[in-house]
Write an enzyme that holds these catalytic residues in place. Structure first.
Site, PDB file in Angstrom:
ATOM      1  N   GLU A  81      40.318  36.947  35.865  1.00  0.00           N
ATOM      2  CA  GLU A  81      40.055  36.045  35.505  1.00  0.00           C
ATOM      3  C   GLU A  81      39.634  36.332  33.605  1.00  0.00           C
ATOM      4  OE1 GLU A  81      35.137  36.624  36.281  1.00  0.00           O
ATOM      5  OE2 GLU A  81      35.361  38.248  35.419  1.00  0.00           O
ATOM      6  N   ARG A  98      43.093  51.812  42.660  1.00  0.00           N
ATOM      7  CA  ARG A  98      42.886  51.347  41.371  1.00  0.00           C
ATOM      8  C   ARG A  98      42.509  52.039  40.305  1.00  0.00           C
ATOM      9  NH1 ARG A  98      39.036  47.297  39.642  1.00  0.00           N
ATOM     10  NH2 ARG A  98      38.378  47.981  37.424  1.00  0.00           N
ATOM     11  N   LYS A 111      37.268  45.427  30.950  1.00  0.00           N
ATOM     12  CA  LYS A 111      37.517  44.175  29.756  1.00  0.00           C
ATOM     13  C   LYS A 111      36.560  43.919  29.316  1.00  0.00           C
ATOM     14  CE  LYS A 111      38.729  40.875  33.062  1.00  0.00           C
ATOM     15  NZ  LYS A 111      39.165  40.065  33.743  1.00  0.00           N
TER      16      LYS A 111
END
Ligand code: ATP
Ligand code: MG
Length: 476
Positions: free
Chosen positions: A189, A409, A419
């Site tokens: 994203e 992860r 982020k």
């Protein structure tokens, strides 16, 4: 003193004997008994070993640390604050002085090695990070090891992460993968710079692209017009290039908005989705209590009417969302009629104000994966609960089913891989920018001195381990 000897023994002829005292006999009537004096003398005699730094400023810095090791660091009442000071000075450094090993490192290290408080801190994982990193880094070097082995002070041996054997490149093969036919994708994203968690995702996808002679799609996940910032797209493409990753195709989720919308309408027509105006808070409570919405059994026409309101972005439409009609009694919360579309009046960077409704990531992802021909959708394990929903959407629409392949992860202690959190540091002006060397961003890490090759090996090592265990915590 022994450590210094170990470092100068190729340049100076020196005989070491075991005894009760620490003495360096230089000539018949000249001897030194103070450790720092011995170290200084040896370093000066063996100038080519470079232990005294390479210029006047560095000589002075070395002197400072020698004094520090003999005074503050050796005084019980000042020890903790001395360690904090040391930690602070090491925060952006590999060695105490300049870019190579000096007497400063040897003397400070030796005092720590002999200090019980420090050893306890290490054992309980309470030692300040930078000092600990530096200490561990020196500890594994050959000279330090060989002196350590001869050392009889009996200090407890502390297990450092660096002692772990490198476990590089043990990638797990993809189930159902055929040479030349694998298609994978990396879908960031565009709301920040890439961090090393993203690097893991990107490199893992690249691994399968290369090894199966397949295709890697780089897809900007721009389902949310609020978050998407065009500047970040450019940055992310540069980050990907920095990692030497070469996608075969570049796409946007928004390329498929029209198709996704058609599929949403198909679900409404077939009674598999409905429009709901239940307020968000109440919807959340109903999901928790497994209570069906009062709109769940509305007829198709009523749903189409409400959907039109949403598409136009009317005031009423904005209070609605489109939900899949799955199973409100499911034990899997993701199956309790998840949201597929929501109304947003903000213009989208690529489609402008064409749409007032935008699909959720959960709805868009399976559709786009399917139409772009993705064979293996790599997702982190925390998406696991959403797999069932992913497959429900695929089946409800009767489209081709990609294989979901999970990996874990990357989590690091003492830093943040998010982020949102990194953005906060940038906005508060607490860092230089996204490439601050203390940041776990791809650029930060490279600016700190890491090489792309080193970063790749690090990720490869994690992947080997991470496929099998989720609980390994690495320290930044
Ligand atoms: P963040 O919280 O940093 O925004 P994200 O998952 O929301 O992370 P995306 O841009 O959506 O960020 O992520 C792109 C890809 O990178 C996704 O496939 C995501 O699963 C993966 N990814 C993100 N963080 C990590 C991580 N720490 N370890 C492994 N993969 C990650
Ligand atoms: Mg995300």
């Amino acid at each position: 003193a022994l450590l210094t000897v170990e470092h100068v023994k190729n340049d100076v002829e020196i005989l070491v004997e075991e005894g009760k005292e620490t003495i360096l006999r230089v000539a018949e009537h000249v001897s030194f008994t103070d450790v720092n004096s011995i170290a200084r003398y040896l370093a000066r005699v063996a100038g080519s070993a470079g232990l005294y730094g390479s210029n006047l400023l560095e000589h002075t810095e070395v002197d400072h640390w020698l004094e520090f090791s003999a005074t503050k660091l050796s005084t019980a009442s000042q020890f903790l604050s001395a360690v904090q000071e040391l930690n602070h000075c090491l925060s952006l450094r590999t060695y105490l002085v300049g870019n190579s090993l000096s007497l400063a490192d040897l003397c400070v290290w030796a005092v720590l090695k002999d200090n019980n408080i420090w050893q306890e801190q290490l054992q309980q994982n309470k030692a300040p990070v930078h000092a600990k990193r530096w200490y561990g880094f020196l500890e594994v070097q050959r000279a330090f090891q060989s002196v350590g082995a001869k050392w009889t002070s009996g200090t407890p041996k502390v297990k450092m992460a660096t002692e772990k054997k490198a476990d590089v490149g043990k990638f797990v093969e993809l189930p159902g993968a055929e040479m030349g036919k694998v298609i994978v994708r990396f879908p960031p994203e565009a709301s920040g710079y890439l961090h090393i968690g993203h690097a893991k995702a990107a490199l893992l996808n690249q691994h399968y692209q290369v090894n199966f002679k397949g295709k890697l799609i780089m897809r900007f996940d721009d389902t949310n017009p609020e978050k998407e910032k065009e500047d970040f797209e450019k940055v992310i493409l540069e980050d990907v290039a920095m990692l030497h990753i070469k996608p075969d195709q570049f796409t946007y989720t928004s390329d498929h908005f029209e198709t996704i919308m058609k599929y949403a309408e198909k679900l409404i027509q077939e009674g598999k989705a409905y429009v709901d105006d239940t307020p968000a808070e109440q919807m959340k409570a109903e999901r928790e209590q497994r209570v069906e919405s009062k709109h769940r059994n509305n007829c198709v026409n009523k749903n189409l009417q409400m959907w039109e309101e949403m598409k136009k972005g009317t005031e009423y439409g904005q209070t609605c969302c489109l939900r899949a009609k799955i199973d409100m009694s499911s034990n899997n919360g993701c199956m309790r009629d998840p949201t597929l579309y929501r109304c947003k009046n903000q213009p989208h960077p690529r489609t402008g104000s064409t749409y007032k409704v935008y699909p959720t990531y959960d709805f868009a992802c399976p559709i786009v994966d399917s139409i772009e021909g993705v064979t293996h959708a790599l997702r982190t394990t925390e998406y696991h609960d959403r797999d069932e929903q992913f497959y429900w959407i695929i089946e409800a629409l009767g489209i081709r089913k990609p294989y979901i392949w999970e990996y874990s992860r990357l989590n690091l202690n003492n830093t943040v891989l998010s982020k949102r959190k990194l953005t906060w540091f940038v906005n508060e002006g607490l860092v230089d920018g996204w490439d601050d060397p203390r940041f776990p961003t791809v650029r930060g890490v490279l600016r700190r001195g890491m090489t792309v090759e080193g970063l790749k090996q690090f990720i490869a090592a994690q992947v080997g381990i991470f496929f099998f265990s989720d609980s390994l915590n690495l320290t930044w």
